[in-house]
Design a protein around this motif. Sequence first.
Motif, PDB file in Angstrom:
ATOM      1  N   SER A  50      47.169  39.292  29.409  1.00  0.00           N
ATOM      2  CA  SER A  50      47.400  40.496  31.057  1.00  0.00           C
ATOM      3  C   SER A  50      46.182  41.480  30.740  1.00  0.00           C
ATOM      4  O   SER A  50      46.043  41.912  32.404  1.00  0.00           O
ATOM      5  CB  SER A  50      48.725  41.058  30.102  1.00  0.00           C
ATOM      6  N   TYR A  51      45.535  42.011  30.587  1.00  0.00           N
ATOM      7  CA  TYR A  51      44.779  43.315  30.662  1.00  0.00           C
ATOM      8  C   TYR A  51      43.359  42.221  31.422  1.00  0.00           C
ATOM      9  O   TYR A  51      42.780  42.626  32.387  1.00  0.00           O
ATOM     10  CB  TYR A  51      43.628  43.556  29.361  1.00  0.00           C
ATOM     11  N   TYR A  52      42.780  41.366  30.922  1.00  0.00           N
ATOM     12  CA  TYR A  52      41.631  39.990  31.062  1.00  0.00           C
ATOM     13  C   TYR A  52      42.924  40.225  32.989  1.00  0.00           C
ATOM     14  O   TYR A  52      41.248  39.658  33.684  1.00  0.00           O
ATOM     15  CB  TYR A  52      41.871  39.120  30.230  1.00  0.00           C
ATOM     16  N   GLU A  53      44.069  39.625  32.999  1.00  0.00           N
ATOM     17  CA  GLU A  53      44.427  39.351  34.353  1.00  0.00           C
ATOM     18  C   GLU A  53      44.223  39.983  35.873  1.00  0.00           C
ATOM     19  O   GLU A  53      43.904  40.321  37.042  1.00  0.00           O
ATOM     20  CB  GLU A  53      45.320  38.407  34.094  1.00  0.00           C
ATOM     21  N   ASN A  54      44.699  41.052  34.935  1.00  0.00           N
ATOM     22  CA  ASN A  54      44.483  41.978  35.573  1.00  0.00           C
ATOM     23  C   ASN A  54      43.525  43.056  36.485  1.00  0.00           C
ATOM     24  O   ASN A  54      43.091  43.376  37.190  1.00  0.00           O
ATOM     25  CB  ASN A  54      46.028  43.688  35.014  1.00  0.00           C
ATOM     26  N   SER A  55      42.648  42.777  35.410  1.00  0.00           N
ATOM     27  CA  SER A  55      40.701  43.146  34.765  1.00  0.00           C
ATOM     28  C   SER A  55      40.412  41.950  36.178  1.00  0.00           C
ATOM     29  O   SER A  55      39.877  42.831  37.246  1.00  0.00           O
ATOM     30  CB  SER A  55      40.156  42.993  33.527  1.00  0.00           C
ATOM     31  N   LEU A  56      40.653  41.230  36.253  1.00  0.00           N
ATOM     32  CA  LEU A  56      40.321  40.311  37.531  1.00  0.00           C
ATOM     33  C   LEU A  56      40.743  40.348  38.662  1.00  0.00           C
ATOM     34  O   LEU A  56      39.526  40.112  39.936  1.00  0.00           O
ATOM     35  CB  LEU A  56      40.775  38.679  37.265  1.00  0.00           C
ATOM     36  N   GLN A  57      41.661  41.461  38.875  1.00  0.00           N
ATOM     37  CA  GLN A  57      41.670  41.641  40.314  1.00  0.00           C
ATOM     38  C   GLN A  57      40.945  43.613  40.356  1.00  0.00           C
ATOM     39  O   GLN A  57      41.442  43.389  41.736  1.00  0.00           O
ATOM     40  CB  GLN A  57      43.809  42.138  40.287  1.00  0.00           C
ATOM     41  N   LEU A  58      41.007  43.883  39.448  1.00  0.00           N
ATOM     42  CA  LEU A  58      40.623  44.848  39.811  1.00  0.00           C
ATOM     43  C   LEU A  58      38.751  45.235  39.942  1.00  0.00           C
ATOM     44  O   LEU A  58      38.016  45.905  40.220  1.00  0.00           O
ATOM     45  CB  LEU A  58      40.559  46.109  38.790  1.00  0.00           C
ATOM     46  N   ILE A  59      37.828  44.335  39.636  1.00  0.00           N
ATOM     47  CA  ILE A  59      36.836  43.801  39.548  1.00  0.00           C
ATOM     48  C   ILE A  59      36.157  42.806  40.791  1.00  0.00           C
ATOM     49  O   ILE A  59      36.409  42.485  41.243  1.00  0.00           O
ATOM     50  CB  ILE A  59      36.232  42.826  37.737  1.00  0.00           C
ATOM     51  N   LYS A  60      35.223  43.592  40.326  1.00  0.00           N
ATOM     52  CA  LYS A  60      34.138  43.591  42.012  1.00  0.00           C
ATOM     53  C   LYS A  60      33.067  41.897  41.957  1.00  0.00           C
ATOM     54  O   LYS A  60      33.369  41.483  40.859  1.00  0.00           O
ATOM     55  CB  LYS A  60      33.212  44.449  41.772  1.00  0.00           C
ATOM     56  N   LYS A  61      33.507  40.905  43.019  1.00  0.00           N
ATOM     57  CA  LYS A  61      32.539  39.872  42.139  1.00  0.00           C
ATOM     58  C   LYS A  61      30.953  39.972  42.123  1.00  0.00           C
ATOM     59  O   LYS A  61      30.226  41.220  42.428  1.00  0.00           O
ATOM     60  CB  LYS A  61      32.651  39.739  44.327  1.00  0.00           C
ATOM     61  N   SER A  62      30.867  39.448  41.232  1.00  0.00           N
ATOM     62  CA  SER A  62      29.210  39.397  40.422  1.00  0.00           C
ATOM     63  C   SER A  62      29.746  40.615  39.167  1.00  0.00           C
ATOM     64  O   SER A  62      28.648  40.939  38.625  1.00  0.00           O
ATOM     65  CB  SER A  62      28.522  39.356  41.408  1.00  0.00           C
ATOM     66  N   GLY A  63      30.705  41.076  39.165  1.00  0.00           N
ATOM     67  CA  GLY A  63      30.543  42.401  38.844  1.00  0.00           C
ATOM     68  C   GLY A  63      30.561  41.760  36.444  1.00  0.00           C
ATOM     69  O   GLY A  63      31.558  40.845  36.751  1.00  0.00           O
ATOM     70  N   LEU A  64      31.398  42.654  35.835  1.00  0.00           N
ATOM     71  CA  LEU A  64      31.093  42.355  34.152  1.00  0.00           C
ATOM     72  C   LEU A  64      32.761  42.955  34.021  1.00  0.00           C
ATOM     73  O   LEU A  64      32.926  44.047  33.860  1.00  0.00           O
ATOM     74  CB  LEU A  64      30.323  43.092  33.235  1.00  0.00           C
ATOM     75  N   ILE A  65      33.410  41.969  32.872  1.00  0.00           N
ATOM     76  CA  ILE A  65      34.161  41.931  32.076  1.00  0.00           C
ATOM     77  C   ILE A  65      33.656  42.099  30.656  1.00  0.00           C
ATOM     78  O   ILE A  65      33.312  40.952  30.128  1.00  0.00           O
ATOM     79  CB  ILE A  65      35.716  41.090  32.384  1.00  0.00           C
TER      80      ILE A  65
END
Length: 216
Positions: free
Chosen positions: A147-162
């Motif tokens: 869930s954290y990962y999926e939500n992070s994908l909505q908040l991260i810039k393109k080419s950003g790092l998770i």
Amino acid sequence: MGANLQITEKLENYIKDFSFKLNPIQQEIIDYNKTLGEIKRMQIDPSQCYFLHLIIKVANIKNVLEIGTFTGLSALTISLALPNDGKLIALDKNEETNKIAIDFFKKAKQDHKIQTIIKPAMHSFEELKNEKFDMIFIDADKMNYKSYYENSLQLIKKSGLIIIDNVLWHGEVIDEKNNDKFTENMREFNNFVSEDKRVEQIIFPLGDGMTVCRVL
């Protein structure tokens, strides 16, 4: 073919002697956590501090979200590496450890860069929906990692790092006899990320294992 070294305490100390030096307050947090007993395992490893520092500098990261703060070592590490106009939003639900972390941030004169939000991370994502981050660091309760990962994908810039911590789960992920819910959950999460076409990812054997995902 070269093989990975087994990092003994003596070799770890050698690496520290010849590496970029930690800030005195980072070391103070490490020393404080040693007094906490079993929960000190929630702290990132010093090798991960070096890695986070380097990757923030190299990638010119300015805006970071952290999910899981504990007593503040990873947050302080991130903040110290950020430029003067950088910003870190740190999410954690534990008021007691947040107070300790904030005291360390103030002592290191980094509190102007760090905004702490004290509530379950899942309750904060809606408030952050208009934010975009260069990097997101996930190190919270493992059962909610997907869930954290999926939500992070909505908040991260393109080419950003998770970046996700604890992905090797004390080495238990490869123990076929270990089927407890946390180990199974981490195996499933690692498999999910490895097959996710939205990112390219690498697992680094630092600390308890870190997955670095670059968003495509």
